[in-house]
Motif scaffolding. Structure first.
Motif, PDB file in Angstrom:
ATOM      1  N   THR A 105       0.825  -1.208   0.000  1.00  0.00           N
ATOM      2  CA  THR A 105       0.000   0.000   0.000  1.00  0.00           C
ATOM      3  C   THR A 105       0.858   1.257   0.000  1.00  0.00           C
ATOM      4  OG1 THR A 105      -1.795  -1.122   1.174  1.00  0.00           O
ATOM      5  CG2 THR A 105      -1.753   1.278   1.284  1.00  0.00           C
ATOM      6  N   GLU A 117      -5.707   2.726  -3.279  1.00  0.00           N
ATOM      7  CA  GLU A 117      -6.895   2.675  -2.419  1.00  0.00           C
ATOM      8  C   GLU A 117      -7.369   1.242  -2.217  1.00  0.00           C
ATOM      9  OE1 GLU A 117     -11.418   4.521  -2.379  1.00  0.00           O
ATOM     10  OE2 GLU A 117      -9.812   5.599  -3.430  1.00  0.00           O
ATOM     11  N   GLU A 120      -5.005  -0.544   0.047  1.00  0.00           N
ATOM     12  CA  GLU A 120      -5.179  -0.152   1.446  1.00  0.00           C
ATOM     13  C   GLU A 120      -6.341  -0.912   2.085  1.00  0.00           C
ATOM     14  OE1 GLU A 120      -5.556   3.795   4.297  1.00  0.00           O
ATOM     15  OE2 GLU A 120      -5.962   3.968   2.143  1.00  0.00           O
ATOM     16  N   ARG A 121      -7.413  -1.111   1.345  1.00  0.00           N
ATOM     17  CA  ARG A 121      -8.534  -1.888   1.895  1.00  0.00           C
ATOM     18  C   ARG A 121      -8.092  -3.316   2.212  1.00  0.00           C
ATOM     19  NH1 ARG A 121     -11.522   1.006  -2.113  1.00  0.00           N
ATOM     20  NH2 ARG A 121     -11.402  -0.772  -3.556  1.00  0.00           N
ATOM     21  N   THR A 125      -7.885  -5.061   6.038  1.00  0.00           N
ATOM     22  CA  THR A 125      -8.451  -6.381   6.319  1.00  0.00           C
ATOM     23  C   THR A 125      -7.389  -7.314   6.888  1.00  0.00           C
ATOM     24  OG1 THR A 125     -10.090  -6.146   4.554  1.00  0.00           O
ATOM     25  CG2 THR A 125      -9.593  -8.387   5.297  1.00  0.00           C
TER      26      THR A 125
END
Length: 332
Positions: A105, A117, A120-121, A125
């Motif tokens: 990320t 983006e 990053e998600r 998680t």
């Protein structure tokens, strides 16, 4: 055991830096021989030794942070972390995946990659999964804190800071509840206030002083103001190189030299980066005798910071060592 310090009877022993043999060793594993060996396996796509090396750190959060971060840098360009987690969903596999996901990320964000983006998600998680797998381990939360600098988080600062800088204080506080003197967490948090991440020089100094003063005298966190000082270095400013000679900075460096440096003999790996900041500060403060002792404690191990702020890191490091009467690569 915390922060990489081996207690008496630990059975591991300290890993002395050893004598300088004419070449710098830049690899972040330094003299953690177990980690260096595991890095070779990880680059070859094997994770079994990584499992053992990380499991050995469950009661040593400093060493766990160090090893997981270095291993993530070795695994980030392969599918090893995902493959290990799929085959063995252990806390160690989950932690490495979180570290790798965060590193990907940060790389994407630095490159302005449109995938940042989404990455990053995935990283968030991964951090959640790792923290669930090991609820008492602060390292997944530290990994999450690393990404806080990507956002303008405006949580109010606690009392006691002159500039009251807003930042990711809640997440940082959660890490401290798990490990009050977590070294990496403090450095990741401080970075959120650096000018290159949207902060200011005054805010960084304020946070560094606040956090450094809270730490025990024997803690490497006392170095935080010196880290902020390097970060704020501006060669265009008048007498920029003389700042370290000011009484407050000289006293800060000498206190760390007297109180923290002796502690490093009990560490399970040489804290190269912290030693480098201390050696640099002492040298800039015209305390070559003390700087020489710090360089001796580092042995051949080298870090690019803080030297890269002032030029080519190898040239700057060699110049510093020569100033202390120590050998450098290529010298006759």
């Amino acid at each position: 055991m915390r922060n990489g310090v081996a207690s008496d009877g630990d059975g591991q022993g300290s890993m002395a830096a050893g004598l300088f043999e004419g070449q710098y060793v830049w690899h972040p594993a330094a003299d953690d021989r177990t980690l260096a060996s595991v890095c070779v396996d990880v680059r070859a796509g094997r994770y079994r030794s990584a499992r053992e090396a990380l499991a050995d750190t469950r009661d040593d959060f400093g060493l766990r942070a160090h090893r997981s971060l270095v291993l993530a840098s070795e695994a980030a360009d392969s599918d090893l972390a995902e493959r290990w987690l799929a085959e063995e969903p252990t806390p160690e596999a989950a932690l490495l995946w979180a570290r790798v996901a965060v590193l990907r990320t940060l790389r994407a964000a630095a490159a302005h990659d449109e995938r940042a983006e989404a990455l990053e998600r995935i990283a968030l998680t991964a951090c959640e999964r790792a923290s669930t797998a090991a609820p008492h381990d602060p390292t997944p939360w530290v990994a999450k804190l690393t990404m806080a600098r990507l956002h303008d988080i405006r949580e109010p600062a606690p009392q006691g800071l002159l500039t009251a800088p807003a930042g990711p204080w809640r997440l940082f506080s959660h890490v401290l509840r798990l490990d009050p003197w977590n070294r990496e967490a403090h450095h990741r948090f401080l970075a959120c206030f650096f000018t290159r991440y949207g902060g200011s020089v005054n805010a960084a100094w304020d946070v560094a002083a606040f956090l450094g003063q809270r730490a025990p005298a024997t803690s490497p966190l006392r170095l935080l103001p010196l880290v902020a000082l390097v970060e704020s270095y501006n060669p265009a400013q008048l007498l920029a190189d003389r700042v370290w000679e000011q009484p407050q900075w000289r006293a800060t460096a000498l206190a760390i030299y007297q109180n923290w440096l002796p502690e490093t003999a009990g560490y399970r790996f040489t804290p190269v980066l912290d030693l480098a900041y201390l050696a640099h500060a002492l040298l800039m403060a015209q305390r070559e005798f003390e700087a020489r002792a710090v360089f001796m404690a580092m042995g051949p191990y080298a870090s690019r910071m803080p030297w890269s702020v002032f030029g080519d890191p190898e040239e700057q490091l060699s110049r510093a060592r020569r100033s202390c009467g120590l050998p450098v690569p290529g010298a006759a």
